[in-house]
Design a protein around this motif. Structure first.
Motif, PDB file in Angstrom:
ATOM      1  N   LEU A  25      -9.164  52.115 -11.692  1.00 55.96           N
ATOM      2  CA  LEU A  25      -9.037  50.443 -11.400  1.00 55.96           C
ATOM      3  C   LEU A  25      -8.108  50.051 -10.646  1.00 55.96           C
ATOM      4  O   LEU A  25      -7.918  49.151  -9.653  1.00 55.96           O
ATOM      5  CB  LEU A  25      -9.146  50.039 -12.772  1.00 55.96           C
ATOM      6  CG  LEU A  25     -10.399  50.039 -13.555  1.00 55.96           C
ATOM      7  CD1 LEU A  25     -10.341  49.344 -14.898  1.00 55.96           C
ATOM      8  CD2 LEU A  25     -11.449  49.336 -12.815  1.00 55.96           C
ATOM      9  N   PRO A  26      -6.805  50.720 -10.536  1.00 52.21           N
ATOM     10  CA  PRO A  26      -5.595  50.264  -9.775  1.00 52.21           C
ATOM     11  C   PRO A  26      -5.972  50.522  -8.417  1.00 52.21           C
ATOM     12  O   PRO A  26      -5.640  49.914  -7.417  1.00 52.21           O
ATOM     13  CB  PRO A  26      -4.170  51.209 -10.165  1.00 52.21           C
ATOM     14  CG  PRO A  26      -4.542  51.442 -11.756  1.00 52.21           C
ATOM     15  CD  PRO A  26      -6.039  51.521 -12.014  1.00 52.21           C
ATOM     16  N   MET A  27      -6.491  51.451  -7.906  1.00 49.66           N
ATOM     17  CA  MET A  27      -7.124  52.032  -6.902  1.00 49.66           C
ATOM     18  C   MET A  27      -8.033  50.872  -6.265  1.00 49.66           C
ATOM     19  O   MET A  27      -8.046  50.594  -4.966  1.00 49.66           O
ATOM     20  CB  MET A  27      -7.652  53.541  -6.807  1.00 49.66           C
ATOM     21  CG  MET A  27      -8.183  53.784  -5.382  1.00 49.66           C
ATOM     22  SD  MET A  27      -8.968  55.413  -5.185  1.00 49.66           S
ATOM     23  CE  MET A  27     -10.400  54.778  -6.096  1.00 49.66           C
ATOM     24  N   VAL A  32      -8.928  46.196  -2.608  1.00 51.78           N
ATOM     25  CA  VAL A  32      -9.252  44.927  -2.397  1.00 51.78           C
ATOM     26  C   VAL A  32      -8.230  44.215  -1.568  1.00 51.78           C
ATOM     27  O   VAL A  32      -8.183  43.433  -0.715  1.00 51.78           O
ATOM     28  CB  VAL A  32      -9.685  44.225  -3.749  1.00 51.78           C
ATOM     29  CG1 VAL A  32      -9.938  42.615  -3.517  1.00 51.78           C
ATOM     30  CG2 VAL A  32     -10.993  44.565  -4.324  1.00 51.78           C
ATOM     31  N   VAL A  33      -6.957  44.403  -2.182  1.00 49.91           N
ATOM     32  CA  VAL A  33      -5.561  43.849  -1.681  1.00 49.91           C
ATOM     33  C   VAL A  33      -5.468  44.235  -0.290  1.00 49.91           C
ATOM     34  O   VAL A  33      -5.147  43.646   0.664  1.00 49.91           O
ATOM     35  CB  VAL A  33      -4.501  44.038  -2.522  1.00 49.91           C
ATOM     36  CG1 VAL A  33      -3.119  43.753  -1.740  1.00 49.91           C
ATOM     37  CG2 VAL A  33      -4.635  43.359  -3.678  1.00 49.91           C
ATOM     38  N   LEU A  34      -5.751  45.646  -0.035  1.00 51.68           N
ATOM     39  CA  LEU A  34      -5.512  46.190   1.219  1.00 51.68           C
ATOM     40  C   LEU A  34      -6.652  45.599   2.350  1.00 51.68           C
ATOM     41  O   LEU A  34      -6.180  45.215   3.376  1.00 51.68           O
ATOM     42  CB  LEU A  34      -5.580  47.653   1.307  1.00 51.68           C
ATOM     43  CG  LEU A  34      -5.544  48.507   2.611  1.00 51.68           C
ATOM     44  CD1 LEU A  34      -4.020  48.245   3.146  1.00 51.68           C
ATOM     45  CD2 LEU A  34      -5.895  49.679   2.553  1.00 51.68           C
ATOM     46  N   THR A  53     -12.580  38.444   2.133  1.00 54.50           N
ATOM     47  CA  THR A  53     -12.605  39.572   1.433  1.00 54.50           C
ATOM     48  C   THR A  53     -13.530  39.356   0.135  1.00 54.50           C
ATOM     49  O   THR A  53     -14.324  40.295  -0.335  1.00 54.50           O
ATOM     50  CB  THR A  53     -11.273  39.533   0.883  1.00 54.50           C
ATOM     51  OG1 THR A  53     -10.150  39.874   1.773  1.00 54.50           O
ATOM     52  CG2 THR A  53     -10.916  40.831  -0.065  1.00 54.50           C
ATOM     53  N   HIS A  54     -13.473  38.011  -0.317  1.00 54.65           N
ATOM     54  CA  HIS A  54     -14.631  37.955  -1.291  1.00 54.65           C
ATOM     55  C   HIS A  54     -15.906  37.789  -1.105  1.00 54.65           C
ATOM     56  O   HIS A  54     -16.733  38.850  -1.832  1.00 54.65           O
ATOM     57  CB  HIS A  54     -14.274  36.315  -1.829  1.00 54.65           C
ATOM     58  CG  HIS A  54     -15.239  35.846  -2.886  1.00 54.65           C
ATOM     59  ND1 HIS A  54     -16.349  34.971  -2.860  1.00 54.65           N
ATOM     60  CD2 HIS A  54     -15.198  36.445  -4.158  1.00 54.65           C
ATOM     61  CE1 HIS A  54     -16.745  34.803  -4.204  1.00 54.65           C
ATOM     62  NE2 HIS A  54     -16.552  35.568  -4.849  1.00 54.65           N
ATOM     63  N   ILE A 106     -12.731  40.595 -11.448  1.00 49.91           N
ATOM     64  CA  ILE A 106     -12.341  40.847 -10.119  1.00 49.91           C
ATOM     65  C   ILE A 106     -12.934  39.744  -9.212  1.00 49.91           C
ATOM     66  O   ILE A 106     -12.423  38.943  -8.346  1.00 49.91           O
ATOM     67  CB  ILE A 106     -12.421  42.224  -9.531  1.00 49.91           C
ATOM     68  CG1 ILE A 106     -11.384  43.103 -10.207  1.00 49.91           C
ATOM     69  CG2 ILE A 106     -12.235  42.131  -8.054  1.00 49.91           C
ATOM     70  CD1 ILE A 106     -11.499  44.670 -10.124  1.00 49.91           C
ATOM     71  N   PRO A 107     -14.464  39.786  -9.359  1.00 53.88           N
ATOM     72  CA  PRO A 107     -15.080  38.629  -8.369  1.00 53.88           C
ATOM     73  C   PRO A 107     -14.696  37.303  -8.833  1.00 53.88           C
ATOM     74  O   PRO A 107     -14.488  36.344  -7.962  1.00 53.88           O
ATOM     75  CB  PRO A 107     -16.488  38.651  -8.701  1.00 53.88           C
ATOM     76  CG  PRO A 107     -16.622  40.108  -9.226  1.00 53.88           C
ATOM     77  CD  PRO A 107     -15.386  40.530  -9.980  1.00 53.88           C
TER      78      PRO A 107
END
Length: 154
Positions: A25-27, A32-34, A53-54, A106-107
């Motif tokens: 999950l952190p990956m 997403v942040v990357l 991104t969304h 996350i969405p």
């Protein structure tokens, strides 16, 4: 002193067992942040980068979680999961688990970031809203193994 036994939970589905690892999950959040960071650098508009991104996250995760069925990389399940989507296979079809909650949030977080961070004249609010609603409705427990209008039944 009495011993209490808890049932052993073993995820035998190799297609989804990797989600139980602590770094998954952190990956996922890091990717997403990357993606946002790369788009923000290319577009020079951080808010619009959240929107793209969304939208990209919505399209990719809808296909991967709610459209593709079976186990594409595992052949030893004897067809047990052939009619189940990846979302339906996750956590042995148990809803309310930590993994499902985070993947559902996350969405929603991306929708909030996309709508809050952009000038509303440039921001496709209707498109962002449609993406988040489609993703959230597809994740509802009431729609487990349900194919609307028979789409993606086989």
């Amino acid at each position: 002193m009495t011993h209490r036994r808890s049932p052993s939970v073993v995820n035998i589905n190799k297609n989804t067992s990797w989600l139980d690892h602590p770094g998954t999950l952190p990956m996922y959040i890091g990717l997403v942040v990357l993606t946002w960071l790369v788009l923000a650098l290319l577009l020079d508009d951080a808010g619009l980068a959240w929107t793209y991104t969304h939208l990209a996250h919505g399209v990719i995760t809808y296909y991967m979680f709610h459209w593709s069925k079976g186990t594409p990389f595992v052949d030893d399940d004897q067809g047990r999961y052939n009619l189940l989507t990846f979302w339906e296979q996750m956590d042995s079809s148990v809803y309310g688990t930590r993994t499902r909650k985070i993947i559902t949030l996350i969405p929603v977080a991306l929708f909030c970031l996309a709508t809050h961070g952009t000038d509303f004249r440039k921001q496709p609010l209707g498109l962002n809203l449609a993406v988040v609603l489609i993703l959230l409705v597809a994740k509802l427990p009431a729609l487990h193994k349900v194919r609307i209008f028979g789409i993606n039944k086989w």
